[in-house]
Motif scaffolding. Structure first.
Motif, PDB file in Angstrom:
ATOM      1  N   ASP A 280     -17.310 -10.084 -11.109  1.00 16.94           N
ATOM      2  CA  ASP A 280     -16.441  -9.713 -12.222  1.00 16.94           C
ATOM      3  C   ASP A 280     -17.265  -9.550 -13.494  1.00 16.94           C
ATOM      4  O   ASP A 280     -18.069 -10.422 -13.853  1.00 16.94           O
ATOM      5  CB  ASP A 280     -15.365 -10.782 -12.434  1.00 16.94           C
ATOM      6  N   GLY A 281     -17.049  -8.451 -14.162  1.00 18.03           N
ATOM      7  CA  GLY A 281     -17.741  -8.195 -15.424  1.00 18.03           C
ATOM      8  C   GLY A 281     -19.048  -7.436 -15.283  1.00 18.03           C
ATOM      9  O   GLY A 281     -19.610  -7.004 -16.295  1.00 18.03           O
ATOM     10  N   ASP A 282     -19.587  -7.288 -14.058  1.00 23.02           N
ATOM     11  CA  ASP A 282     -20.859  -6.579 -13.891  1.00 23.02           C
ATOM     12  C   ASP A 282     -20.730  -5.093 -14.232  1.00 23.02           C
ATOM     13  O   ASP A 282     -21.628  -4.503 -14.845  1.00 23.02           O
ATOM     14  CB  ASP A 282     -21.383  -6.747 -12.460  1.00 23.02           C
ATOM     15  N   ILE A 283     -19.626  -4.485 -13.822  1.00 26.31           N
ATOM     16  CA  ILE A 283     -19.431  -3.064 -14.088  1.00 26.31           C
ATOM     17  C   ILE A 283     -19.329  -2.818 -15.587  1.00 26.31           C
ATOM     18  O   ILE A 283     -19.915  -1.869 -16.131  1.00 26.31           O
ATOM     19  CB  ILE A 283     -18.179  -2.539 -13.369  1.00 26.31           C
ATOM     20  N   ASP A 284     -18.599  -3.724 -16.301  1.00 24.12           N
ATOM     21  CA  ASP A 284     -18.496  -3.565 -17.749  1.00 24.12           C
ATOM     22  C   ASP A 284     -19.850  -3.748 -18.420  1.00 24.12           C
ATOM     23  O   ASP A 284     -20.171  -3.058 -19.401  1.00 24.12           O
ATOM     24  CB  ASP A 284     -17.490  -4.563 -18.312  1.00 24.12           C
ATOM     25  N   SER A 285     -20.655  -4.668 -17.914  1.00 25.33           N
ATOM     26  CA  SER A 285     -21.980  -4.887 -18.501  1.00 25.33           C
ATOM     27  C   SER A 285     -22.870  -3.664 -18.309  1.00 25.33           C
ATOM     28  O   SER A 285     -23.612  -3.258 -19.222  1.00 25.33           O
ATOM     29  CB  SER A 285     -22.631  -6.124 -17.874  1.00 25.33           C
TER      30      SER A 285
ATOM     31  N   ARG B 287     -21.813  -0.605 -17.905  1.00 24.00           N
ATOM     32  CA  ARG B 287     -21.276   0.466 -18.737  1.00 24.00           C
ATOM     33  C   ARG B 287     -21.734   0.310 -20.183  1.00 24.00           C
ATOM     34  O   ARG B 287     -22.138   1.285 -20.839  1.00 24.00           O
ATOM     35  CB  ARG B 287     -19.755   0.455 -18.670  1.00 24.00           C
ATOM     36  N   ASP B 288     -21.741  -0.902 -20.699  1.00 28.40           N
ATOM     37  CA  ASP B 288     -22.196  -1.127 -22.069  1.00 28.40           C
ATOM     38  C   ASP B 288     -23.687  -0.856 -22.207  1.00 28.40           C
ATOM     39  O   ASP B 288     -24.143  -0.297 -23.222  1.00 28.40           O
ATOM     40  CB  ASP B 288     -21.893  -2.566 -22.491  1.00 28.40           C
TER      41      ASP B 288
ATOM     42  N   LYS C  18     -24.187   2.880 -22.390  1.00 27.55           N
ATOM     43  CA  LYS C  18     -23.779   3.427 -23.679  1.00 27.55           C
ATOM     44  C   LYS C  18     -24.839   3.176 -24.740  1.00 27.55           C
ATOM     45  O   LYS C  18     -25.105   4.026 -25.583  1.00 27.55           O
ATOM     46  CB  LYS C  18     -22.449   2.805 -24.111  1.00 27.55           C
TER      47      LYS C  18
END
Length: 352
Positions: free
Chosen positions: A228-233, A235-236, A239
Protein backbone atom coordinates in the motif's frame (compact mmCIF):
# COMPACT_ATOMS: atom_id res chain seq x y z
CA UNK A 1 -31.19 -4.26 -60.80
CA UNK A 2 -34.22 -2.31 -59.64
CA UNK A 3 -34.43 1.45 -59.90
CA UNK A 4 -34.49 1.69 -56.09
CA UNK A 5 -31.00 0.18 -55.70
CA UNK A 6 -29.50 1.81 -58.77
CA UNK A 7 -26.80 4.39 -58.00
CA UNK A 8 -27.56 7.97 -58.95
CA UNK A 9 -25.42 11.05 -59.40
CA UNK A 10 -25.28 13.45 -56.46
CA UNK A 11 -26.66 16.93 -56.90
CA UNK A 12 -24.55 20.03 -56.31
CA UNK A 13 -26.19 20.64 -52.94
CA UNK A 14 -25.53 17.08 -51.80
CA UNK A 15 -21.90 17.30 -52.98
CA UNK A 16 -21.40 20.54 -51.06
CA UNK A 17 -22.86 19.01 -47.88
CA UNK A 18 -20.64 15.92 -48.18
CA UNK A 19 -17.42 17.76 -49.07
CA UNK A 20 -16.42 18.98 -45.56
CA UNK A 21 -16.07 15.44 -44.25
CA UNK A 22 -15.33 13.82 -47.58
CA UNK A 23 -16.55 10.50 -46.11
CA UNK A 24 -17.70 7.91 -48.60
CA UNK A 25 -18.99 4.51 -47.53
CA UNK A 26 -17.61 1.60 -49.51
CA UNK A 27 -20.65 -0.65 -49.09
CA UNK A 28 -24.05 -0.81 -47.44
CA UNK A 29 -23.91 -4.29 -45.88
CA UNK A 30 -24.88 -4.20 -42.23
CA UNK A 31 -22.64 -6.09 -39.85
CA UNK A 32 -19.80 -6.18 -42.40
CA UNK A 33 -16.57 -4.23 -42.52
CA UNK A 34 -16.96 -0.67 -43.78
CA UNK A 35 -14.17 1.26 -45.47
CA UNK A 36 -14.08 5.03 -45.56
CA UNK A 37 -11.99 7.64 -47.28
CA UNK A 38 -11.48 10.88 -45.39
CA UNK A 39 -9.57 14.12 -45.70
CA UNK A 40 -9.93 17.39 -47.50
CA UNK A 41 -9.77 17.46 -51.30
CA UNK A 42 -6.27 18.18 -52.59
CA UNK A 43 -5.82 20.63 -55.47
CA UNK A 44 -4.14 19.34 -58.59
CA UNK A 45 -2.00 22.48 -58.80
CA UNK A 46 -0.44 23.43 -55.49
CA UNK A 47 0.59 26.94 -54.50
CA UNK A 48 4.22 26.17 -55.28
CA UNK A 49 3.50 25.18 -58.86
CA UNK A 50 1.29 28.23 -59.35
CA UNK A 51 4.38 30.41 -58.90
CA UNK A 52 5.81 28.99 -62.12
CA UNK A 53 2.87 30.41 -64.06
CA UNK A 54 3.32 33.96 -62.81
CA UNK A 55 5.36 36.58 -64.57
CA UNK A 56 7.36 39.36 -62.92
CA UNK A 57 4.77 42.08 -62.45
CA UNK A 58 5.82 45.73 -62.39
CA UNK A 59 4.58 49.03 -60.98
CA UNK A 60 5.39 51.09 -64.08
CA UNK A 61 8.89 51.72 -62.69
CA UNK A 62 10.55 48.40 -61.83
CA UNK A 63 9.87 44.66 -61.95
CA UNK A 64 9.31 42.64 -58.80
CA UNK A 65 11.30 39.38 -58.44
CA UNK A 66 9.41 36.10 -59.00
CA UNK A 67 10.50 34.85 -55.57
CA UNK A 68 11.05 36.58 -52.25
CA UNK A 69 14.65 37.73 -52.01
CA UNK A 70 14.17 38.31 -48.29
CA UNK A 71 13.21 34.64 -47.94
CA UNK A 72 16.29 33.51 -49.87
CA UNK A 73 18.47 35.65 -47.59
CA UNK A 74 16.94 34.05 -44.49
CA UNK A 75 17.26 30.54 -45.94
CA UNK A 76 20.99 31.12 -46.52
CA UNK A 77 21.71 30.11 -42.90
CA UNK A 78 18.98 27.47 -42.62
CA UNK A 79 21.32 24.51 -43.07
CA UNK A 80 25.07 24.30 -42.33
CA UNK A 81 25.69 22.35 -45.52
CA UNK A 82 23.75 24.88 -47.60
CA UNK A 83 25.62 27.94 -46.32
CA UNK A 84 28.96 26.13 -46.18
CA UNK A 85 28.73 25.06 -49.83
CA UNK A 86 28.01 28.64 -50.90
CA UNK A 87 30.82 30.04 -48.77
CA UNK A 88 33.24 27.47 -50.22
CA UNK A 89 32.44 28.55 -53.79
CA UNK A 90 32.66 32.20 -52.81
CA UNK A 91 36.06 31.80 -51.16
CA UNK A 92 37.52 29.76 -54.03
CA UNK A 93 36.33 32.30 -56.59
CA UNK A 94 37.68 35.22 -54.55
CA UNK A 95 41.03 33.47 -54.10
CA UNK A 96 41.34 32.90 -57.85
CA UNK A 97 40.72 36.58 -58.67
CA UNK A 98 43.57 38.79 -59.84
CA UNK A 99 42.45 42.25 -58.57
CA UNK A 100 42.54 45.09 -61.08
CA UNK A 101 42.38 48.85 -60.74
CA UNK A 102 38.63 48.72 -61.39
CA UNK A 103 37.54 45.77 -59.22
CA UNK A 104 38.64 45.02 -55.67
CA UNK A 105 38.55 41.60 -54.09
CA UNK A 106 36.02 42.75 -51.47
CA UNK A 107 33.54 44.02 -54.07
CA UNK A 108 33.97 40.87 -56.16
CA UNK A 109 33.46 38.65 -53.12
CA UNK A 110 30.18 40.37 -52.31
CA UNK A 111 28.96 40.07 -55.90
CA UNK A 112 29.78 36.35 -55.95
CA UNK A 113 27.83 35.76 -52.75
CA UNK A 114 24.80 37.61 -54.11
CA UNK A 115 24.94 35.60 -57.32
CA UNK A 116 25.10 32.28 -55.47
CA UNK A 117 22.39 33.14 -52.92
CA UNK A 118 19.99 35.29 -54.97
CA UNK A 119 20.79 34.24 -58.51
CA UNK A 120 21.59 37.87 -59.36
CA UNK A 121 24.65 40.09 -59.00
CA UNK A 122 24.88 43.81 -59.73
CA UNK A 123 27.99 45.86 -60.48
CA UNK A 124 27.66 49.66 -60.42
CA UNK A 125 29.98 51.84 -62.46
CA UNK A 126 31.64 54.77 -60.71
CA UNK A 127 33.12 57.19 -63.26
CA UNK A 128 35.45 60.15 -62.91
CA UNK A 129 34.76 63.68 -64.05
CA UNK A 130 36.08 62.95 -67.50
CA UNK A 131 33.67 60.05 -67.93
CA UNK A 132 36.24 57.30 -67.60
CA UNK A 133 35.65 54.21 -65.51
CA UNK A 134 37.01 54.75 -62.00
CA UNK A 135 35.91 51.54 -60.25
CA UNK A 136 33.12 48.98 -59.89
CA UNK A 137 31.04 48.94 -56.73
CA UNK A 138 28.79 46.19 -55.49
CA UNK A 139 25.04 46.87 -55.30
CA UNK A 140 23.13 44.56 -52.95
CA UNK A 141 20.94 42.22 -54.99
CA UNK A 142 18.39 42.03 -52.18
CA UNK A 143 17.40 45.68 -52.70
CA UNK A 144 18.17 46.23 -56.38
CA UNK A 145 15.31 46.06 -58.88
CA UNK A 146 15.40 46.01 -62.64
CA UNK A 147 13.56 48.90 -64.25
CA UNK A 148 10.83 48.56 -66.83
CA UNK A 149 12.83 50.62 -69.29
CA UNK A 150 16.03 48.93 -70.54
CA UNK A 151 19.22 50.03 -68.80
CA UNK A 152 17.47 51.45 -65.71
CA UNK A 153 17.69 50.03 -62.18
CA UNK A 154 16.16 51.07 -58.86
CA UNK A 155 17.32 50.91 -55.25
CA UNK A 156 14.39 49.71 -53.12
CA UNK A 157 15.59 49.31 -49.51
CA UNK A 158 12.19 48.89 -47.86
CA UNK A 159 11.48 49.66 -44.23
CA UNK A 160 9.88 52.99 -45.05
CA UNK A 161 12.93 54.39 -46.83
CA UNK A 162 12.40 56.09 -50.15
CA UNK A 163 13.45 54.26 -53.27
CA UNK A 164 15.94 55.91 -55.59
CA UNK A 165 16.98 55.29 -59.17
CA UNK A 166 20.53 54.54 -60.20
CA UNK A 167 22.09 56.63 -62.92
CA UNK A 168 20.84 55.05 -66.17
CA UNK A 169 23.14 52.52 -67.83
CA UNK A 170 25.60 52.41 -64.92
CA UNK A 171 24.40 49.12 -63.35
CA UNK A 172 25.22 45.76 -64.91
CA UNK A 173 23.26 42.64 -63.99
CA UNK A 174 24.57 39.08 -63.91
CA UNK A 175 21.80 36.52 -63.60
CA UNK A 176 21.43 32.76 -63.40
CA UNK A 177 19.02 31.77 -66.19
CA UNK A 178 15.43 30.82 -65.39
CA UNK A 179 13.04 28.82 -67.57
CA UNK A 180 9.97 30.95 -66.76
CA UNK A 181 11.18 34.54 -67.25
CA UNK A 182 14.22 36.53 -68.31
CA UNK A 183 13.98 39.54 -65.99
CA UNK A 184 15.63 38.10 -62.89
CA UNK A 185 17.84 35.11 -62.27
CA UNK A 186 17.05 32.33 -59.80
CA UNK A 187 19.60 30.36 -57.77
CA UNK A 188 20.40 26.81 -58.79
CA UNK A 189 19.68 25.26 -55.38
CA UNK A 190 15.92 25.94 -55.35
CA UNK A 191 15.17 22.25 -55.89
CA UNK A 192 16.92 21.45 -52.57
CA UNK A 193 15.60 24.42 -50.60
CA UNK A 194 12.86 22.35 -48.96
CA UNK A 195 15.47 19.82 -47.86
CA UNK A 196 17.56 22.58 -46.29
CA UNK A 197 14.52 23.91 -44.42
CA UNK A 198 13.58 20.40 -43.29
CA UNK A 199 17.12 19.95 -41.97
CA UNK A 200 16.70 23.13 -39.93
CA UNK A 201 13.27 22.06 -38.66
CA UNK A 202 14.63 18.70 -37.53
CA UNK A 203 17.39 20.40 -35.55
CA UNK A 204 15.01 22.91 -33.95
CA UNK A 205 12.55 20.16 -33.05
CA UNK A 206 15.34 18.14 -31.46
CA UNK A 207 16.46 21.11 -29.39
CA UNK A 208 12.93 21.76 -28.14
CA UNK A 209 12.59 18.04 -27.40
CA UNK A 210 15.42 18.23 -24.87
CA UNK A 211 14.77 21.75 -23.59
CA UNK A 212 11.11 21.45 -22.64
CA UNK A 213 11.78 18.67 -20.11
CA UNK A 214 8.16 17.53 -20.15
CA UNK A 215 7.90 15.24 -23.15
CA UNK A 216 6.52 11.72 -22.86
CA UNK A 217 9.64 9.63 -23.26
CA UNK A 218 8.28 6.26 -22.05
CA UNK A 219 5.41 4.36 -20.46
CA UNK A 220 5.98 2.72 -17.09
CA UNK A 221 3.93 -0.47 -17.12
CA UNK A 222 3.52 -2.00 -13.63
CA UNK A 223 1.71 -5.34 -13.14
CA UNK A 224 3.46 -6.72 -10.04
CA UNK A 225 2.30 -6.87 -6.42
CA UNK A 226 3.05 -3.72 -4.46
CA UNK A 227 2.46 -2.71 -0.91
CA UNK A 228 0.00 0.00 0.00
CA UNK A 229 1.29 3.41 -0.96
CA UNK A 230 4.07 2.17 -3.29
CA UNK A 231 2.22 3.18 -6.45
CA UNK A 232 1.59 6.67 -5.05
CA UNK A 233 5.26 7.00 -4.10
CA UNK A 234 6.40 6.02 -7.59
CA UNK A 235 3.89 8.43 -9.12
CA UNK A 236 5.21 11.30 -7.00
CA UNK A 237 8.81 10.41 -7.85
CA UNK A 238 8.03 10.44 -11.57
CA UNK A 239 6.30 13.82 -11.28
CA UNK A 240 9.32 15.32 -9.53
CA UNK A 241 11.63 14.00 -12.26
CA UNK A 242 10.05 16.27 -14.89
CA UNK A 243 11.20 19.76 -15.75
CA UNK A 244 14.66 21.14 -14.91
CA UNK A 245 16.98 18.44 -13.68
CA UNK A 246 15.07 15.61 -15.29
CA UNK A 247 16.37 12.15 -16.30
CA UNK A 248 16.89 11.24 -12.67
CA UNK A 249 17.40 7.69 -11.49
CA UNK A 250 14.50 5.93 -9.80
CA UNK A 251 14.82 3.01 -7.34
CA UNK A 252 11.87 0.60 -6.99
CA UNK A 253 11.81 -2.30 -4.50
CA UNK A 254 9.03 -4.89 -4.66
CA UNK A 255 9.67 -7.85 -2.31
CA UNK A 256 6.68 -9.88 -3.51
CA UNK A 257 6.85 -8.87 -7.15
CA UNK A 258 7.56 -11.09 -10.11
CA UNK A 259 10.05 -10.73 -12.92
CA UNK A 260 8.73 -8.34 -15.52
CA UNK A 261 6.31 -6.73 -13.11
CA UNK A 262 7.64 -3.30 -14.03
CA UNK A 263 8.35 -2.55 -17.69
CA UNK A 264 9.58 0.60 -19.37
CA UNK A 265 8.10 1.05 -22.85
CA UNK A 266 9.78 3.89 -24.78
CA UNK A 267 7.32 5.61 -27.08
CA UNK A 268 9.35 8.47 -28.50
CA UNK A 269 13.07 8.22 -27.90
CA UNK A 270 14.03 5.34 -30.21
CA UNK A 271 11.74 6.31 -33.04
CA UNK A 272 12.66 9.98 -32.86
CA UNK A 273 16.37 9.19 -32.83
CA UNK A 274 16.20 7.04 -35.95
CA UNK A 275 13.95 9.53 -37.73
CA UNK A 276 16.18 12.45 -36.77
CA UNK A 277 19.33 10.82 -38.15
CA UNK A 278 17.56 9.76 -41.31
CA UNK A 279 16.22 13.26 -41.95
CA UNK A 280 19.58 14.90 -41.29
CA UNK A 281 21.49 12.54 -43.58
CA UNK A 282 18.93 12.58 -46.39
CA UNK A 283 18.52 16.35 -46.45
CA UNK A 284 22.30 16.79 -46.30
CA UNK A 285 22.72 14.61 -49.39
CA UNK A 286 20.03 16.58 -51.23
CA UNK A 287 21.73 19.90 -50.48
CA UNK A 288 25.17 18.64 -51.49
CA UNK A 289 23.72 17.22 -54.72
CA UNK A 290 22.14 20.59 -55.55
CA UNK A 291 25.39 22.46 -54.92
CA UNK A 292 27.50 19.68 -56.48
CA UNK A 293 30.11 19.96 -53.73
CA UNK A 294 32.21 16.91 -52.74
CA UNK A 295 31.50 16.05 -49.08
CA UNK A 296 35.19 15.93 -48.11
CA UNK A 297 35.54 19.62 -48.99
CA UNK A 298 32.92 20.51 -46.35
CA UNK A 299 34.54 18.57 -43.52
CA UNK A 300 31.92 15.80 -43.43
CA UNK A 301 33.12 12.72 -41.60
CA UNK A 302 32.67 9.59 -43.77
CA UNK A 303 30.51 6.81 -42.35
CA UNK A 304 32.50 4.01 -44.01
CA UNK A 305 36.09 2.99 -43.44
CA UNK A 306 37.12 3.71 -47.03
CA UNK A 307 36.36 7.43 -46.78
CA UNK A 308 35.55 9.76 -49.66
CA UNK A 309 38.76 9.40 -51.62
CA UNK A 310 41.65 11.74 -52.34
CA UNK A 311 40.72 15.31 -51.38
CA UNK A 312 43.19 16.86 -53.86
CA UNK A 313 41.61 15.06 -56.81
CA UNK A 314 38.17 16.08 -55.58
CA UNK A 315 39.34 19.70 -55.33
CA UNK A 316 40.69 19.68 -58.88
CA UNK A 317 37.49 18.16 -60.27
CA UNK A 318 35.33 20.59 -58.31
CA UNK A 319 37.33 23.58 -59.51
CA UNK A 320 37.08 22.47 -63.13
CA UNK A 321 33.39 21.60 -63.03
CA UNK A 322 32.04 24.38 -60.79
CA UNK A 323 34.48 27.24 -60.20
CA UNK A 324 35.64 27.74 -63.79
CA UNK A 325 32.04 27.96 -65.15
CA UNK A 326 31.31 30.56 -62.45
CA UNK A 327 34.40 32.49 -63.52
CA UNK A 328 33.06 32.67 -67.06
CA UNK A 329 29.86 34.26 -65.73
CA UNK A 330 31.75 37.20 -64.19
CA UNK A 331 33.96 37.57 -67.25
CA UNK A 332 30.85 38.83 -69.03
CA UNK A 333 31.40 42.14 -67.24
CA UNK A 334 34.46 42.74 -69.40
CA UNK A 335 32.35 42.63 -72.54
CA UNK A 336 29.85 45.10 -71.11
CA UNK A 337 32.50 47.51 -69.79
CA UNK A 338 34.99 47.35 -72.65
CA UNK A 339 37.91 46.90 -70.22
CA UNK A 340 39.39 43.88 -68.47
CA UNK A 341 37.96 44.64 -65.05
CA UNK A 342 37.67 40.96 -64.08
CA UNK A 343 40.76 38.80 -64.35
CA UNK A 344 41.56 35.39 -62.86
CA UNK A 345 44.89 33.77 -62.13
CA UNK A 346 45.82 30.55 -63.83
CA UNK A 347 45.47 27.73 -61.35
CA UNK A 348 47.92 24.89 -60.85
CA UNK A 349 46.22 21.59 -60.06
CA UNK A 350 46.67 20.40 -56.49
CA UNK A 351 47.20 16.81 -57.61
CA UNK A 352 50.22 17.89 -59.65
Amino acid sequence: MSKRNRARRMSRQESAEASPGAIVAANDNRGAVHAFTFGDPEPVLSRATMLDMLECYHNQRWYEPPISLHGLARAFRASPHHSSAIILKRNMLAASLAPTQWLSRAAFKSMVQDYLVMGNAYAQEVRNRLGGLLRLDHALAKYTRRGVEPGRFWWVPGGGEAETEFTPRTVHQLQAPDVNQEIYGLPEYLSALQSALLNENATLFRRRYYENGSHAGYIMYATGEFADGDIDSMRDALKRSKGPGNFRNLFVHSPGGKEGGIKILPIAEVGAKDEFLGIKNTTRDDVLAAHRVPPQLLGIVPANAGGFGDVTKATDAFFELEIEPLQSVFLELNEALGVEAVRFRERVKAAA
